[in-house]
Design a protein around this motif. Structure first.
Motif, PDB file in Angstrom:
ATOM      1  N   ALA A 237      53.791  59.458 -26.954  1.00 39.64           N
ATOM      2  CA  ALA A 237      53.989  58.536 -28.078  1.00 39.64           C
ATOM      3  C   ALA A 237      53.977  57.023 -27.801  1.00 39.64           C
ATOM      4  O   ALA A 237      53.527  56.402 -29.066  1.00 39.64           O
ATOM      5  CB  ALA A 237      55.780  58.790 -28.321  1.00 39.64           C
ATOM      6  N   ALA A 238      54.227  56.491 -26.661  1.00 46.47           N
ATOM      7  CA  ALA A 238      53.981  55.137 -26.458  1.00 46.47           C
ATOM      8  C   ALA A 238      52.486  54.764 -26.534  1.00 46.47           C
ATOM      9  O   ALA A 238      52.314  53.575 -27.182  1.00 46.47           O
ATOM     10  CB  ALA A 238      54.581  54.687 -24.984  1.00 46.47           C
ATOM     11  N   GLU A 240      50.342  56.051 -28.202  1.00 49.74           N
ATOM     12  CA  GLU A 240      49.753  56.038 -29.684  1.00 49.74           C
ATOM     13  C   GLU A 240      50.524  54.994 -30.499  1.00 49.74           C
ATOM     14  O   GLU A 240      49.660  54.435 -31.286  1.00 49.74           O
ATOM     15  CB  GLU A 240      50.252  57.503 -30.251  1.00 49.74           C
ATOM     16  CG  GLU A 240      49.463  58.682 -29.715  1.00 49.74           C
ATOM     17  CD  GLU A 240      50.100  60.085 -30.362  1.00 49.74           C
ATOM     18  OE1 GLU A 240      50.934  59.914 -31.214  1.00 49.74           O
ATOM     19  OE2 GLU A 240      49.432  61.016 -29.995  1.00 49.74           O
ATOM     20  N   MET A 241      51.542  54.581 -29.984  1.00 47.16           N
ATOM     21  CA  MET A 241      52.599  53.520 -31.011  1.00 47.16           C
ATOM     22  C   MET A 241      51.827  52.281 -30.563  1.00 47.16           C
ATOM     23  O   MET A 241      51.632  51.180 -31.387  1.00 47.16           O
ATOM     24  CB  MET A 241      53.985  53.434 -30.551  1.00 47.16           C
ATOM     25  CG  MET A 241      54.703  54.676 -31.061  1.00 47.16           C
ATOM     26  SD  MET A 241      56.464  54.414 -30.908  1.00 47.16           S
ATOM     27  CE  MET A 241      56.564  54.368 -29.205  1.00 47.16           C
ATOM     28  N   GLY A 245      49.071  52.252 -33.250  1.00 46.73           N
ATOM     29  CA  GLY A 245      50.143  51.999 -34.214  1.00 46.73           C
ATOM     30  C   GLY A 245      50.559  53.348 -34.966  1.00 46.73           C
ATOM     31  O   GLY A 245      50.984  53.500 -36.070  1.00 46.73           O
ATOM     32  N   ASP A 246      50.240  54.471 -34.199  1.00 43.71           N
ATOM     33  CA  ASP A 246      50.565  56.068 -34.801  1.00 43.71           C
ATOM     34  C   ASP A 246      51.994  56.406 -34.404  1.00 43.71           C
ATOM     35  O   ASP A 246      52.140  56.416 -33.212  1.00 43.71           O
ATOM     36  CB  ASP A 246      49.396  56.943 -34.246  1.00 43.71           C
ATOM     37  CG  ASP A 246      49.397  58.077 -34.822  1.00 43.71           C
ATOM     38  OD1 ASP A 246      50.529  58.586 -35.403  1.00 43.71           O
ATOM     39  OD2 ASP A 246      48.366  58.819 -34.801  1.00 43.71           O
ATOM     40  N   PHE A 247      52.782  56.825 -35.280  1.00 43.43           N
ATOM     41  CA  PHE A 247      54.050  57.362 -34.935  1.00 43.43           C
ATOM     42  C   PHE A 247      54.188  58.719 -35.189  1.00 43.43           C
ATOM     43  O   PHE A 247      55.266  59.163 -35.347  1.00 43.43           O
ATOM     44  CB  PHE A 247      55.131  56.690 -35.712  1.00 43.43           C
ATOM     45  CG  PHE A 247      55.150  55.082 -35.780  1.00 43.43           C
ATOM     46  CD1 PHE A 247      55.744  54.625 -34.763  1.00 43.43           C
ATOM     47  CD2 PHE A 247      54.269  54.315 -36.659  1.00 43.43           C
ATOM     48  CE1 PHE A 247      55.819  53.207 -34.624  1.00 43.43           C
ATOM     49  CE2 PHE A 247      54.321  53.021 -36.526  1.00 43.43           C
ATOM     50  CZ  PHE A 247      54.904  52.237 -35.431  1.00 43.43           C
ATOM     51  N   LEU A 250      56.336  60.936 -33.039  1.00 42.30           N
ATOM     52  CA  LEU A 250      57.898  60.816 -33.094  1.00 42.30           C
ATOM     53  C   LEU A 250      58.523  61.787 -33.829  1.00 42.30           C
ATOM     54  O   LEU A 250      59.801  61.926 -33.879  1.00 42.30           O
ATOM     55  CB  LEU A 250      58.284  59.434 -33.618  1.00 42.30           C
ATOM     56  CG  LEU A 250      57.736  58.297 -32.689  1.00 42.30           C
ATOM     57  CD1 LEU A 250      58.276  56.866 -33.595  1.00 42.30           C
ATOM     58  CD2 LEU A 250      58.215  58.384 -31.378  1.00 42.30           C
TER      59      LEU A 250
END
Length: 267
Positions: A237-238, A240-241, A245-247, A250
């Protein structure tokens, strides 16, 4: 409720679910775990320490007591090498573990510096632990581990030699984490008569319960595998975030479902 000892049936293994905090213990119990275990590595991660970061005995037992108090299930503890080289220290750790309310624990035959205790010394340590467990007022299941294969310190033949000796001095459960393959695991279960624990981690996660059952295993533990799976989610997740900037990673389970699982045994 079936006793912790009676859960150990060779060829019909139960899953000893390793938790790393109160919440994970409650969720695993609510989802069907018959028994809970601590994970020395999993708990170390919660303290910001690496696997082998060496949480001390007092803190490890405090953590174990939190899990004992959190769920109405047998709880066993991963207590490293017993927190000392001397047999009398291992015996004292057994007594303290029982006072904590644990149903059992396991000790390794590898020291904190990742050297294997000599054969005779390793057997003496396990014998002292067994004798301390037998002197307790309540039943206590002691698991003796031969960790040298996992750390590349000795081969499967030496592991079996050690496990046979640990059984001879009375260990209730025997455990060689990460043997070379299912044939090695079968060799272990055929060499001893006591229940054998197997680890579902790393390449062994590609096996299913029926495979372990066919090998004669009585117990399947997770070690830090489930804790590491949660860290995989954090990592993915980190990336991608903070990268694209993809969430999307989550998307977890609903808050109410989590609340309901945690409330299974009260709050």
């Amino acid at each position: 409720m079936t006793s912790f000892r009676d859960l150990h049936r060779p060829g019909d293994p139960f899953i000893l679910a390793n938790a790393w905090d109160i919440g994970s213990a409650k969720m695993l119990g609510a989802l069907g775990a018959q028994a809970i275990a601590t994970s020395s590595a999993g708990y170390a991660f919660t303290r910001g320490l690496p696997d082998g970061g060496r949480v001390g005995r007092e803190e490890a037992l405090f953590h174990a007591r939190e899990l004992v108090d959190a769920v109405p299930l047998p709880v066993s503890a991963d207590l490293e090498d017993g927190y000392g080289a001397a047999p009398e220290i291992c015996a004292e750790t057994i007594r303290l573990a029982a006072e904590t309310g644990l149903a059992g624990c396991c000790f390794e035959d590898v020291a904190p510096d990742f050297t294997a205790y000599g054969f005779d010394h390793a057997v003496e340590r396990m014998q002292a632990s067994v004798e301390a467990a037998r002197d307790l007022p309540a039943d206590f299941v002691f698991c003796a581990r031969a960790d040298g294969v996992m750390h590349g310190l000795y081969d499967i033949d030496e592991a079996i030699r050690r496990l046979e000796a640990f059984e001879a001095v009375g260990a209730d459960v025997l455990y060689c984490p990460m043997p070379g393959g299912m044939a090695d695991l079968r060799a272990i279960t055929e060499a001893v008569s006591a229940p054998v624990n197997a680890l579902a981690a790393g390449p062994w996660t590609q096996s299913v319960r029926a495979d372990f059952a066919a090998a004669g295993v009585a117990r399947i533990s997770l070690g830090s595998a489930l804790a590491r799976a949660t860290h995989r989610v954090i990592r993915d997740a980190a990336i991608e975030m903070f990268g694209a900037g993809d969430f999307h990673s989550l998307g977890g389970i609903g808050a109410q479902e989590v609340d309901d699982l945690l409330a299974t045994y009260g709050v």
